[in-house]
Design a protein around this motif. Structure first.
Motif, mmCIF file in Angstrom:
data_model
loop_
_atom_site.group_PDB
_atom_site.id
_atom_site.type_symbol
_atom_site.label_atom_id
_atom_site.label_comp_id
_atom_site.label_asym_id
_atom_site.label_seq_id
_atom_site.Cartn_x
_atom_site.Cartn_y
_atom_site.Cartn_z
ATOM 1 N N GLN A 139 87.163 64.465 33.736
ATOM 2 C CA GLN A 139 88.345 63.765 34.237
ATOM 3 C C GLN A 139 88.018 62.806 35.372
ATOM 4 N N GLU A 140 86.891 63.006 36.044
ATOM 5 C CA GLU A 140 86.475 62.056 37.078
ATOM 6 C C GLU A 140 85.796 60.834 36.477
ATOM 7 N N GLU A 141 85.289 60.966 35.253
ATOM 8 C CA GLU A 141 84.597 59.864 34.594
ATOM 9 C C GLU A 141 85.535 59.019 33.749
ATOM 10 N N VAL A 142 86.563 59.644 33.159
ATOM 11 C CA VAL A 142 87.530 58.914 32.341
ATOM 12 C C VAL A 142 88.850 59.674 32.376
ATOM 13 N N GLU A 143 89.933 58.943 32.560
ATOM 14 C CA GLU A 143 91.253 59.579 32.624
ATOM 15 C C GLU A 143 91.732 59.924 31.226
ATOM 16 N N MET A 144 92.178 61.163 31.044
ATOM 17 C CA MET A 144 92.678 61.632 29.756
ATOM 18 C C MET A 144 94.165 61.960 29.895
ATOM 19 N N ILE A 145 95.000 61.356 29.059
ATOM 20 C CA ILE A 145 96.450 61.564 29.108
ATOM 21 C C ILE A 145 96.869 62.420 27.923
ATOM 22 N N ARG A 146 97.530 63.537 28.211
ATOM 23 C CA ARG A 146 98.055 64.371 27.128
ATOM 24 C C ARG A 146 99.355 63.755 26.618
ATOM 25 N N LEU A 147 99.426 63.523 25.306
ATOM 26 C CA LEU A 147 100.569 62.844 24.713
ATOM 27 C C LEU A 147 101.664 63.835 24.325
ATOM 28 N N ASP A 148 102.896 63.467 24.618
ATOM 29 C CA ASP A 148 104.055 64.210 24.136
ATOM 30 C C ASP A 148 105.193 63.207 23.950
#
Length: 519
Positions: A89-98
């Motif tokens: 998460q510090e290297e690439v932002e991950m967004i959980r979709l809903d």
């Protein structure tokens, strides 16, 4: 009095590992081996990392995922980063979709539902058209939670001989895994309405297979979505590949782009290096991350490959292919979800047509509209649309120089079902990738974008092995080896392959990561 001479310390040279291909598996192996003390050289024939998990950027600044468009079950990748001294998460932002995606069941009338990990809401959504199926949802989740717990150890260990297939734990698990059934058959235990079953089974397309033929083991695919979520990496899936490359280089991996490997060199059956541009580069181990059907016949002498000879590779069973459109469009489409799946009224007929080598006349399709989540992927006021249509692979002989333009028009027409009635006039950038392009431009054997089929006789030890059959010092990673295709599975396979090499080369060093530099 002279001081005593000290004995020079004796250090074993760091083993050198050559990795061919900077796709997800190759990057993950390179990271892990470098973290455990190996000297790693990663050879990539293209000018970018990621393989099919890369970003396509148009001159107009539209950005598209080439292949995979989301991340499922990120736990495995998080653990790989952690083992290398980094945080995903510090290297690439991950967004959980809903919602995770929108399903459109074509019919009279069309029915649209938003799939969500909120099970109470998902029950209401299913109840809107199939109330009798609602009680099956939580039972499906509970039983697949148990199935994953049983199946997970098989996905995390190598299968290096046929005797590994008859171990007591595998035999004990068979009643729960029900490998003799297909996904759709197994789902009938929970759901009567075929549309509900399709909502929990279309995910077999992630393996390039039909829910009516795919082993019931893979009901866990839809379970993973609802249990652990569907994620969008900001910048697209190529951003994850770039992050992996950054971490690998901080660990000392030498990444050589635009450097195709001509051949793996062997002394007898032991891999001893690679040939690159007429130069032999010695290595203590070689890892191949190229597409199996394309790369192995090209790089590994046929005489060495008794278990996977050219003849065996030719006769094996392969996944379907995909017809792709990457469209830069003026205007935004907030009415579309991030992920949208149009399921044709005659979905099963579509499947039969593909299996028979026919192009579906009224195809199902998938469209990604990522700018609703991540506006950075297109210029302001524009959208970057990704359209995927499952089609037969090249074994069925379609002439895509003729079929490509025709099928492009069919796909554009089908998008009108989703409300994109004026799309043609809004297109400002367009790229098409056909099965022929997958083979010729992206080195995918037979254009089969999901690799070898995942039927029971091409899984576990029946699949090409991580320590490749009949060889020493030569290893595979990627969708063509155990445990199979799909990003989380490929990452798990990279862990298996890395552990085998670490054992074989006696690698024990702790991770040593250089600090990240400011962007």
């Amino acid at each position: 009095m002279n001081a005593p001479l000290s004995s020079p310390s004796v250090r074993r040279p760091r083993p050198h590992v050559a990795v061919i291909g900077a796709g997800p598996g190759g990057l993950a192996v390179a990271m892990q081996l470098a973290a455990s003390g190996a000297r790693v050289t990663l050879f990539e024939k293209d000018g970018v990392v990621g393989g099919r998990t890369r970003t396509l950027t148009s001159p107009e600044s539209y950005k598209f995922d080439l292949g995979p468009t989301f991340f499922l079950y990120p736990r495995i990748l998080e653990e790989i980063f952690a083992a290398c001294g980094a945080k995903l998460q510090e290297e690439v932002e991950m967004i959980r979709l809903d919602p995770q995606y929108r399903l459109i069941f074509e019919g009279k009338p069309n029915i649209s539902i938003d799939a969500t990990g909120d099970l109470a809401q998902m029950e209401r959504n299913i109840g809107s058209f199939a109330p009798g199926d609602v009680p099956g949802i939580r039972r499906f989740m509970e039983e697949n939670r148990e199935k994953l717990a049983v199946f997970r150890p098989f996905l995390e260990r190598p299968f290096l001989s046929n005797t590994d297939m008859v171990s007591p734990d595998i035999l004990k698990s068979l009643p729960q895994l029900r490998p003799h059934k297909q996904v759709d058959q197994d789902l009938k235990r929970y759901f009567k309405d075929p549309r509900t079953r399709l909502a929990f089974s279309f995910q077999t397309k992630y393996l390039g297979m039909s829910p009516f033929k795919c082993p019931s083991l893979f009901t866990i695919l839809s379970f993973l979505e609802y249990e652990y979520g569907v994620y969008h990496p900001v910048g697209g899936c190529g951003a994850v590949s770039n992050a992996m490359a950054r971490v690998a280089e901080r660990l000392g991996v030498e990444i050589r782009l635009d450097t195709p490997v001509d051949q793996v060199t062997f002394a007898g059956r032991r891999a001893v290096g690679v040939e690159v541009g007429g130069q032999h580069i010695a290595a203590d181990a070689v890892v191949l991350n190229g597409d199996f059907a394309h790369a192995v016949p090209k790089l590994v002498p046929n005489a060495i490959r008794k278990a996977w000879s050219d003849q065996k590779i030719e006769k094996s069973r392969y996944s379907c292919s995909t017809f792709m459109l990457y469209l830069g469009v003026e205007g935004t489409y907030p009415e579309l979800s991030h992920h949208n799946v149009l399921l044709a009224e005659e979905y099963q007929r579509n499947i039969h047509q593909i299996e028979n080598g026919e192009l579906p006349d009224v195809p199902s399709l998938y469209i990604q509209n990522p700018c609703v989540t991540d506006p950075s992927l297109a210029p302001p006021g524009h959208a970057a649309l990704y359209v995927l249509v499952p089609v037969p692979n090249l074994r069925h002989g379609a002439d895509w120089s003729v079929e490509g333009p025709r099928y492009r028009d069919i796909a554009i027409q089908r998008l009108k079902v989703l409300g994109l009635t004026d799309l043609e006039s809004r297109i400002r950038y367009e790229r098409m990738v056909s099965p022929q392009d997958w083979q010729d431009e992206f080195s995918v054997g037979f254009g089969a974008t999901f690799n070898l089929s995942h039927d029971l006789m091409q899984m576990l030890s029946f699949r090409p092995r991580n320590r490749f059959n009949d060889t020493q010092g030569f290893y595979l990673v990627g969708g063509g080896t155990h445990p199979g295709s799909g990003l989380p599975v490929i990452y798990e396979g990279a862990r298996i392959t890395s552990r085998l090499i670490q054992q074989d080369l006696a690698l024990t060093a702790e991770p040593a990561l250089a600090p990240a530099t400011e962007a």
